[in-house]
Design an enzyme around this catalytic site. Sequence first.
Site, mmCIF file in Angstrom:
data_model
loop_
_atom_site.group_PDB
_atom_site.id
_atom_site.type_symbol
_atom_site.label_atom_id
_atom_site.label_comp_id
_atom_site.label_asym_id
_atom_site.label_seq_id
_atom_site.Cartn_x
_atom_site.Cartn_y
_atom_site.Cartn_z
ATOM 1 N N GLU A 1 0.875 -1.168 0.000
ATOM 2 C CA GLU A 1 0.000 0.000 0.000
ATOM 3 C C GLU A 1 0.907 1.210 0.000
ATOM 4 O O GLU A 1 1.595 1.495 0.987
ATOM 5 C CB GLU A 1 -0.916 -0.013 1.213
ATOM 6 N N CYS B 1 -2.175 8.953 3.568
ATOM 7 C CA CYS B 1 -2.037 8.402 2.214
ATOM 8 C C CYS B 1 -3.292 8.628 1.388
ATOM 9 O O CYS B 1 -3.220 8.819 0.174
ATOM 10 C CB CYS B 1 -1.690 6.925 2.272
#
Length: 506
Positions: free
Chosen positions: A251, A285
């Site tokens: 990720e 993020c």
Amino acid sequence: MTSTRDAATVPATSQDAGQQDTFDSLDPRSGEVIASYPRHTPAQVEEKVARARRAARWWTDLGFRGRSHKLAAWRQLIDRRRDELAAVVSRETGKPMDDARIEGILALDHLHWAATHAEKVLGPRNAAAGLLMINHKATVEYPALGVVGVLGPWNYPVFTPMGSIAYALAAGNTVVFKPSELTPGVGQWLVDSFAEAVGEDAVFQLVTGEGETGAALCRAGVDKVAFTGSTATAKKVMATCAETLTPVLVECGGKDALLVDADADLDDAAAAVVWGSMSNAGQTCVGVERVYVVEAVAEDLLDRVASRAAQVRPGGAPDSQYGPITMPSQLGVISGQIDDALTRGARAVVGGRESVRAPYVDPVVLADVPEDSSAVTDETFGPTVVVNRVRDIDEAVERANASRYGLGASVYAKARGHEIARRLRVGMVSVNGVIAFAGIPSLPFGGVGDSGFGRIHGVDGLREFTRPLAISERRFRSVNVMTFDRPGWVVTVLARLVSVLYGRRG
């Protein structure tokens, strides 16, 4: 990209240090040393993985219900002491206590979901055998992989790694966790609390250090590595894991867009833009970094965003709305992007070059930024946001999809929100909300492109840490084509049957 939430840079080689070394965890608000932690050597990491391998049999044999009971005990302990955990998070990241509390609350929700849904998701299920194999029973189940290595980030040092840890444990794996070198105390707290609640200290273990330790974990024989960090570092992690064909879940960064259609609730959208881009000092993020708003409502939205952003204040005080930039090197990235945008003709609606004052960055709202500016193309990881106007929502979708990243997105629209969301090349979208998908345990979390691959959370997150096992079992005897003893007419009859079943249109 020079930095984001990396657990550590993974070097090309890894050698034992010969003797135990330590490093310091610092409070980013003051630079004060909080505590010292060991730099685990490759030999020490291998021993931790070996212990985890031995503990895996006991953990697997507990079964889904036994593990659910143990994980419930851990969840209850975390809940009782969540302010203690939040204090550790706040010290190591600099984020306000309430933000640290929210992170822990979300993690508890995911831990509960994973533990209570693992049996239903991963237990044996029947599959259709089909007419050609009607004499067989077909089943699928999802055994655990064994030992999972987790390389965690510093920006959300509880919530993000728990998206791998909780789901891997619920699926029956043991876990060796390497937190970021910026937040080792959070990792220590999680591991110690698990051992206290569960009464076993080898199922979930900690290794600490920088790049050498991360590389060692990749090479230590784990069955999968789950990594959160920058795209550049993800590639190094993948290269290291490739040496042993160790599968990875990555990720990575994002450059998430928020799209505003002409019929959107503009006050609601403006609130989402400001919080989505500036909470946690923009170190998220899936934070909002780009906004595309249709021309008809662009100035109205921009005024509302500017009014809200101008009231947001960073700092280390209890009433501050966000804290410092945790990783000092990121200040240069933020400054460089602001400078590039302004040099190339962008407008600073709120803040500007003077907003960067280490270790804090005041809110920055930039408008009319060229699409090839680094402020639009590269992850910022700071409390800045670009607001650009577009002709219509079709252009907004086109620009949002032009990024090499594809993590999350938001859409504000009354009539066509879901339709717009389906056109976006990302892993997750919130319609008339921002980052809402992260708080829903049943939804998979992950991206495409430079944002990585694989999924945590939900059904997909549980299965990410298992291997599908397909089993066919003959129920009764019939003509068997899979033998040299089959009669000569069998293939002819079989071919005619297939033509009848599948050779016609429709």
